[in-house]
Design an enzyme around this catalytic site. Structure first.
Site, mmCIF file in Angstrom:
data_model
loop_
_atom_site.group_PDB
_atom_site.id
_atom_site.type_symbol
_atom_site.label_atom_id
_atom_site.label_comp_id
_atom_site.label_asym_id
_atom_site.label_seq_id
_atom_site.Cartn_x
_atom_site.Cartn_y
_atom_site.Cartn_z
ATOM 1 N N ILE A 19 74.419 57.631 106.344
ATOM 2 C CA ILE A 19 73.897 58.935 105.908
ATOM 3 C C ILE A 19 72.393 58.852 105.661
ATOM 4 O O ILE A 19 71.621 59.717 106.095
ATOM 5 C CB ILE A 19 74.650 59.425 104.645
ATOM 6 C CG1 ILE A 19 76.131 59.647 104.985
ATOM 7 C CG2 ILE A 19 74.011 60.707 104.085
ATOM 8 C CD1 ILE A 19 77.033 59.962 103.794
ATOM 9 N N ASP A 38 66.269 49.621 100.631
ATOM 10 C CA ASP A 38 67.593 49.160 101.071
ATOM 11 C C ASP A 38 67.636 47.642 101.033
ATOM 12 O O ASP A 38 66.635 46.986 101.296
ATOM 13 C CB ASP A 38 67.873 49.664 102.503
ATOM 14 C CG ASP A 38 69.354 49.750 102.800
ATOM 15 O OD1 ASP A 38 70.015 48.692 102.789
ATOM 16 O OD2 ASP A 38 69.856 50.856 103.040
ATOM 17 N N THR A 42 75.094 46.694 103.615
ATOM 18 C CA THR A 42 75.983 47.316 104.608
ATOM 19 C C THR A 42 75.173 48.100 105.645
ATOM 20 O O THR A 42 75.701 48.475 106.682
ATOM 21 C CB THR A 42 76.998 48.301 103.955
ATOM 22 O OG1 THR A 42 76.262 49.336 103.284
ATOM 23 C CG2 THR A 42 77.898 47.596 102.951
ATOM 24 N N GLY A 43 73.909 48.335 105.373
ATOM 25 C CA GLY A 43 73.051 49.062 106.315
ATOM 26 C C GLY A 43 72.506 48.114 107.373
ATOM 27 O O GLY A 43 72.626 46.894 107.260
ATOM 28 N N ASP A 63 66.585 45.706 96.128
ATOM 29 C CA ASP A 63 67.940 45.933 95.617
ATOM 30 C C ASP A 63 67.892 46.879 94.418
ATOM 31 O O ASP A 63 67.097 46.672 93.489
ATOM 32 C CB ASP A 63 68.509 44.564 95.195
ATOM 33 C CG ASP A 63 70.016 44.590 95.062
ATOM 34 O OD1 ASP A 63 70.539 45.480 94.350
ATOM 35 O OD2 ASP A 63 70.664 43.733 95.675
ATOM 36 N N GLN A 83 71.147 57.405 97.986
ATOM 37 C CA GLN A 83 72.354 57.191 98.807
ATOM 38 C C GLN A 83 72.916 55.781 98.641
ATOM 39 O O GLN A 83 74.064 55.525 99.007
ATOM 40 C CB GLN A 83 72.041 57.410 100.309
ATOM 41 C CG GLN A 83 71.304 58.689 100.635
ATOM 42 C CD GLN A 83 72.057 59.935 100.239
ATOM 43 O OE1 GLN A 83 73.235 60.089 100.562
ATOM 44 N NE2 GLN A 83 71.398 60.825 99.518
ATOM 45 N N TYR A 151 86.105 52.698 92.827
ATOM 46 C CA TYR A 151 85.033 53.448 93.492
ATOM 47 C C TYR A 151 84.921 54.856 92.906
ATOM 48 O O TYR A 151 83.826 55.324 92.572
ATOM 49 C CB TYR A 151 85.317 53.523 95.003
ATOM 50 C CG TYR A 151 84.350 54.411 95.761
ATOM 51 C CD1 TYR A 151 83.031 54.017 95.972
ATOM 52 C CD2 TYR A 151 84.756 55.651 96.271
ATOM 53 C CE1 TYR A 151 82.142 54.833 96.666
ATOM 54 C CE2 TYR A 151 83.871 56.467 96.966
ATOM 55 C CZ TYR A 151 82.565 56.052 97.160
ATOM 56 O OH TYR A 151 81.689 56.865 97.839
ATOM 57 N N LYS A 155 81.705 56.663 90.874
ATOM 58 C CA LYS A 155 81.025 57.891 91.301
ATOM 59 C C LYS A 155 81.085 58.960 90.209
ATOM 60 O O LYS A 155 80.160 59.755 90.063
ATOM 61 C CB LYS A 155 81.639 58.389 92.612
ATOM 62 C CG LYS A 155 81.256 57.516 93.811
ATOM 63 C CD LYS A 155 79.762 57.644 94.077
ATOM 64 C CE LYS A 155 79.275 56.858 95.242
ATOM 65 N NZ LYS A 155 77.874 57.068 95.562
ATOM 66 N N VAL A 181 82.384 62.024 105.392
ATOM 67 C CA VAL A 181 81.311 62.357 106.331
ATOM 68 C C VAL A 181 81.483 61.531 107.614
ATOM 69 O O VAL A 181 81.907 60.374 107.550
ATOM 70 C CB VAL A 181 79.941 62.052 105.696
ATOM 71 C CG1 VAL A 181 78.817 62.559 106.588
ATOM 72 C CG2 VAL A 181 79.847 62.662 104.297
HETATM 73 N N1 LIG Z 1 80.375 58.304 104.256
HETATM 74 C C1 LIG Z 1 81.136 59.085 103.491
HETATM 75 O O1 LIG Z 1 82.090 59.698 103.951
HETATM 76 C C2 LIG Z 1 80.834 59.247 102.027
HETATM 77 C C3 LIG Z 1 81.688 60.048 101.244
HETATM 78 C C4 LIG Z 1 81.405 60.206 99.882
HETATM 79 C C5 LIG Z 1 80.291 59.606 99.340
HETATM 80 N N2 LIG Z 1 79.496 58.804 100.114
HETATM 81 C C6 LIG Z 1 78.339 58.174 99.493
HETATM 82 O O2 LIG Z 1 77.211 58.416 100.309
HETATM 83 C C7 LIG Z 1 76.293 57.328 100.216
HETATM 84 C C8 LIG Z 1 75.950 56.810 101.602
HETATM 85 O O3 LIG Z 1 77.139 56.397 102.255
HETATM 86 P P1 LIG Z 1 77.156 55.847 103.751
HETATM 87 O O4 LIG Z 1 78.441 56.269 104.357
HETATM 88 O O5 LIG Z 1 75.879 56.163 104.444
HETATM 89 O O6 LIG Z 1 77.273 54.277 103.474
HETATM 90 P P2 LIG Z 1 76.465 53.061 104.132
HETATM 91 O O7 LIG Z 1 77.198 51.824 103.685
HETATM 92 O O8 LIG Z 1 76.281 53.268 105.587
HETATM 93 O O9 LIG Z 1 75.060 53.160 103.406
HETATM 94 C C9 LIG Z 1 74.801 52.657 102.131
HETATM 95 C C10 LIG Z 1 73.455 51.980 102.178
HETATM 96 O O10 LIG Z 1 73.135 51.503 100.855
HETATM 97 C C11 LIG Z 1 72.592 50.189 100.970
HETATM 98 N N3 LIG Z 1 72.851 49.460 99.734
HETATM 99 C C12 LIG Z 1 74.052 49.059 99.236
HETATM 100 N N4 LIG Z 1 73.876 48.367 98.101
HETATM 101 C C13 LIG Z 1 72.542 48.347 97.854
HETATM 102 C C14 LIG Z 1 71.742 47.772 96.835
HETATM 103 N N5 LIG Z 1 72.304 47.053 95.850
HETATM 104 N N6 LIG Z 1 70.408 47.941 96.891
HETATM 105 C C15 LIG Z 1 69.837 48.642 97.919
HETATM 106 N N7 LIG Z 1 70.546 49.187 98.913
HETATM 107 C C16 LIG Z 1 71.879 49.043 98.885
HETATM 108 C C17 LIG Z 1 73.320 49.581 102.164
HETATM 109 O O11 LIG Z 1 72.664 48.470 102.728
HETATM 110 C C18 LIG Z 1 73.396 50.769 103.105
HETATM 111 O O12 LIG Z 1 72.256 50.846 103.924
HETATM 112 C C19 LIG Z 1 76.961 56.312 99.298
HETATM 113 O O13 LIG Z 1 76.504 56.533 97.997
HETATM 114 C C20 LIG Z 1 78.435 56.668 99.402
HETATM 115 O O14 LIG Z 1 79.155 56.259 98.252
HETATM 116 C C21 LIG Z 1 79.748 58.618 101.442
#
Ligand SMILES: NC(=O)c1ccc[n+]([C@@H]2O[C@H](COP(=O)([O-])OP(=O)(O)OC[C@H]3O[C@@H](n4cnc5c(N)ncnc54)[C@H](O)[C@@H]3O)[C@@H](O)[C@H]2O)c1
Length: 327
Positions: A19, A38, A42-43, A63, A83, A151, A155, A181
């Protein structure tokens, strides 16, 4: 009415993720200066490649659990789009300690650093998992149940902190409860991959997807462009009533896992007709999952002016096309 944020200095945490990277792209296209924080847990660097050399983009590898990194990232920032988190219900059941450290500890550090740096607005990714065991459909923001996973707890705690910070310190906060999403750049790999990219990749490789449970559970699958739209709207809104609130971000449409599978098979089958004969297999239901999820999007429509563009089928068509060309 203004619908896109422009000419601002913004921070996107988790910007190398699914996202976050899509959001950064749209913020740069709209003429903002964007900082990304970031830690690449996971990115992926690959998600940043289209704008890594853009002079208006600045990457901070760090971090959110490290307060110094948060302070560095919020310097001269007007709006934060937070995010960064460890997503996935099953991940949080396997390792609740890490999910809590990042999703609550990291969240509070980012929020406090933002407040200390006089950031005006903090828009953050909340989650539909917060509805927990509440039986009502569609889900309305005020009625939540007990969370069903670590989780979901993290949230919800974030929402409580954000609301408390708004009251205590006056920072403007907006929480966006995303509902499943999907779209371009979503990671199809790994134990915690989301169902849509995972199934598309398996179908492309002629593998047989496993549906947890009988496939009757349903979700309000939401195309990424709708999520981006709401983030921009949350950033530009001036109406005081719209601030310090949480909003459902969804299309307002329910699709079962079985329906999803057959939509995806039909769409991928346009590229390779051998896919059309693949049938799913079924396994045990997953612990911690909400049985059904469907959002009321009235609040976001009324207070933010949200109007989702692509419905689930149109979004899936775009997503499958993207996966076909990019995986
Ligand atoms: N994808 C969905 O359907 C969905 C649904 C509800 C909520 N969300 C929320 O949306 C946000 C983005 O989700 P996404 O699907 O893009 O996930 P994603 O895993 O693709 O992205 C999360 C990003 O956060 C970074 N990250 C994780 N821990 C970190 C840390 N300690 N310090 C710095 N960076 C860190 C990761 O490297 C990654 O780039 C999250 O907060 C997730 O909980 C997503």
């Amino acid at each position: 009415m203004e619908r896109m944020l422009s000419d601002r200095r913004v921070l996107v945490t988790g910007g190398a993720g699914f996202i976050g990277s899509n959001l950064i792209e749209s913020l740069l296209d709209a003429g903002n200066q964007v900082v990304c924080l970031d830690n690449f847990s996971t990115g992926k660097r690959e998600n940043l490649k289209d704008f890594a050399n853009n002079p208006h983009f600045n990457l901070i590898e760090g971090d959110i659990r490290n307060y110094g990194d948060c302070e560095k990232a919020v310097k001269n920032i007007e709006i934060v789009f937070h995010q960064a988190a460890l997503g996935s219900v099953p991940r949080s059941i396997k390792d609740p300690v890490s999910s809590t450290d990042v999703n609550i500890g990291g969240f509070v550090k980012m929020l406090f650093a933002a407040k200390e740096a006089n950031v005006k607005r903090f828009i953050y990714a909340a989650s539909s998992s917060t509805y927990g065991d509440h039986p009502d459909l569609p889900k309305v923001e005020e009625n939540i149940g007990s969370p069903l996973s670590p989780y979901a707890i993290t949230k919800y705690v974030d929402e409580l902190f954000a609301s408390n910070f708004a009251k205590t310190y006056g920072i403007e906060v907006i929480g966006l409860r995303y509902f499943n999403v999907f779209g371009r750049r979503q990671d199809p790999d790994g134990a915690y991959a989301a169902v849509i990219p995972k199934f598309v990749k398996m179908l492309m490789k002629h593998e047989v997807p496993l549906i947890n449970g009988d496939g009757a559970i349903s979700r309000d699958f939401t195309y990424i462009d709708n999520v981006i739209q709401v983030n921009h709207l949350a950033a530009v809104i001036h109406n005081n009533k719209a601030l310090n609130q949480v909003y459902n971000v969804a299309h307002g449409e329910r699709t079962t896992l079985n329906e999803l599978f057959y939509f995806l098979r039909e769409l991928a089958g346009k590229f390779d007709k051998n896919i059309l004969t693949i049938e799913p297999v079924y396994g045990p239901a997953r612990v911690g999952d909400i049985p059904h999820s469907l959002a009321s999007i009235e609040k976001a429509k009324n207070l933010l002016g949200y109007s989702p563009e692509l419905n689930v089928k149109e979004g899936l068509e775009e997503a499958v096309k993207w996966f076909w060309n990019n995986l």
